[in-house]
Design a protein around this motif. Structure first.
Motif, short mmCIF file in Angstrom:
data_model
loop_
_atom_site.label_atom_id
_atom_site.label_comp_id
_atom_site.label_asym_id
_atom_site.label_seq_id
_atom_site.Cartn_x
_atom_site.Cartn_y
_atom_site.Cartn_z
N LEU A 15 -16.73 59.68 64.08
CA LEU A 15 -15.93 60.51 63.18
C LEU A 15 -16.53 61.91 63.10
CD1 LEU A 15 -15.38 58.11 60.14
CD2 LEU A 15 -13.71 58.75 61.87
N HIS A 16 -15.64 62.89 62.98
CA HIS A 16 -16.08 64.27 62.79
C HIS A 16 -15.16 64.93 61.78
CE1 HIS A 16 -17.97 68.05 63.80
NE2 HIS A 16 -16.77 68.59 63.78
N PRO A 17 -15.61 65.61 60.78
CA PRO A 17 -16.99 65.90 60.39
C PRO A 17 -17.62 64.72 59.65
CG PRO A 17 -15.50 66.93 58.84
CD PRO A 17 -14.64 66.28 59.91
N SER A 18 -18.73 64.97 58.97
CA SER A 18 -19.42 63.93 58.23
C SER A 18 -18.59 63.49 57.03
CB SER A 18 -20.78 64.43 57.75
OG SER A 18 -20.62 65.46 56.79
N VAL A 19 -18.95 62.35 56.47
CA VAL A 19 -18.31 61.82 55.27
C VAL A 19 -19.25 62.10 54.10
CG1 VAL A 19 -17.41 59.76 54.14
CG2 VAL A 19 -17.19 60.02 56.63
N TRP A 20 -18.75 62.82 53.10
CA TRP A 20 -19.56 63.17 51.94
C TRP A 20 -18.76 62.84 50.69
CZ3 TRP A 20 -22.48 68.46 51.43
CH2 TRP A 20 -23.38 68.38 50.37
N ARG A 21 -19.15 61.77 50.02
CA ARG A 21 -18.45 61.34 48.81
C ARG A 21 -18.89 62.22 47.64
NH1 ARG A 21 -18.32 55.61 47.33
NH2 ARG A 21 -16.50 56.43 46.28
N LYS A 22 -17.91 62.86 47.02
CA LYS A 22 -18.20 63.77 45.91
C LYS A 22 -18.28 63.03 44.57
CE LYS A 22 -17.96 67.38 48.56
NZ LYS A 22 -19.06 68.23 48.87
N ALA A 23 -17.82 61.79 44.53
CA ALA A 23 -17.85 60.98 43.30
C ALA A 23 -18.44 59.61 43.64
CB ALA A 23 -16.44 60.84 42.74
N GLY A 24 -18.67 58.83 42.62
CA GLY A 24 -19.21 57.49 42.84
C GLY A 24 -20.65 57.54 43.32
N CYS A 25 -20.92 56.90 44.43
CA CYS A 25 -22.30 56.79 44.94
C CYS A 25 -22.80 58.09 45.58
CB CYS A 25 -22.38 55.65 45.94
SG CYS A 25 -21.40 55.94 47.43
N ARG A 26 -21.92 59.02 45.90
CA ARG A 26 -22.26 60.33 46.46
C ARG A 26 -22.95 60.22 47.83
NH1 ARG A 26 -21.25 64.29 43.05
NH2 ARG A 26 -22.76 65.73 43.94
N SER A 27 -22.60 59.20 48.59
CA SER A 27 -23.16 59.02 49.94
C SER A 27 -22.74 60.17 50.85
CB SER A 27 -22.67 57.71 50.54
OG SER A 27 -23.20 56.62 49.84
N HIS A 28 -23.61 60.48 51.80
CA HIS A 28 -23.33 61.50 52.80
C HIS A 28 -23.87 60.99 54.13
CE1 HIS A 28 -23.81 65.96 54.22
NE2 HIS A 28 -22.75 65.38 54.75
N PHE A 29 -22.96 60.83 55.10
CA PHE A 29 -23.36 60.22 56.37
C PHE A 29 -22.41 60.64 57.49
CE2 PHE A 29 -20.56 57.37 54.07
CZ PHE A 29 -19.63 56.99 55.02
N TRP A 30 -22.88 60.45 58.72
CA TRP A 30 -22.09 60.62 59.93
C TRP A 30 -21.82 59.24 60.51
CZ3 TRP A 30 -20.49 65.31 61.93
CH2 TRP A 30 -21.08 66.45 61.39
N VAL A 31 -20.72 59.09 61.23
CA VAL A 31 -20.47 57.90 62.04
C VAL A 31 -20.47 58.38 63.49
CG1 VAL A 31 -18.88 56.03 62.59
CG2 VAL A 31 -19.05 56.85 60.23
N ARG A 32 -21.47 57.94 64.24
CA ARG A 32 -21.65 58.34 65.63
C ARG A 32 -21.85 57.09 66.49
NH1 ARG A 32 -19.56 62.78 65.12
NH2 ARG A 32 -20.73 64.62 64.55
N HIS A 33 -20.94 56.88 67.44
CA HIS A 33 -21.01 55.74 68.36
C HIS A 33 -21.21 54.43 67.61
CE1 HIS A 33 -20.94 58.52 71.68
NE2 HIS A 33 -21.94 59.18 71.11
#
Length: 110
Positions: free
Chosen positions: A85-103
Motif C-alpha cells: 500500500l502507498h502511502p502509509s496508514v496513519w490512524r488519527k483516532a483510536g490507537c493512532r497506529s502508523h505503519f506501511w504495508v510492504r510486500h
C-alpha cells in the motif's frame, strides 16, 4: 501490554507475510480476516482495501483506492500475492497506529 506489542511487531517483521483476498462488490465484508487484506472490486473497478488494525486493537481500517477519492491509497500485488500500500496508514483516532504495508509485511513507524 508492551510485551504483546513487541511480540506482534516481531511476528509482523519475521512471520508469514500477509496476503490479499478479492471480494466482489463495492463494500467490504462485515468480518475481515485476522491477517490478510481484503480488496473490494465491483465490475473490474477496485473500490477499497480493508484490514484489521495490526496493533491488535481489532478496529477495521478501510482505505479508498478509487481514482477520485480523497484521501486515496494505491494497492499493488506482487507475483506471489503479497500486497503493498502507498502511502502509509496513519490512524488519527483510536490507537493512532502508523505503519506501511510492504510486500505483505507491516513496517511500523516510530
Amino acid at each position: 501490554m508492551k510485551i504483546l506489542t513487541w511480540f506482534r511487531r516481531l511476528r509482523d517483521r519475521y512471520g508469514p507475510a500477509r496476503g490479499i483476498q478479492v471480494v466482489e462488490g463495492d463494500t467490504l465484508p462485515p468480518i475481515l480476516p485476522v491477517r490478510d487484506l481484503v480488496l473490494a472490486r465491483d465490475d473490474g473497478d477496485d473500490w477499497s482495501v480493508g484490514l484489521r488494525c495490526p496493533c491488535g486493537c481489532g478496529d477495521t481500517i478501510e482505505l479508498m483506492v478509487l481514482e477520485d477519492a480523497r484521501p486515496r491509497w494505491d494497492v499493488a500485488v506482487d507475483q506471489v500475492g503479497r500486497p503493498t500500500l502507498h502511502p502509509s496508514v496513519w490512524r488519527k483516532a483510536g490507537c493512532r497506529s502508523h505503519f506501511w504495508v510492504r510486500h505483505g509485511r507491516i513496517l511500523w513507524c516510530n
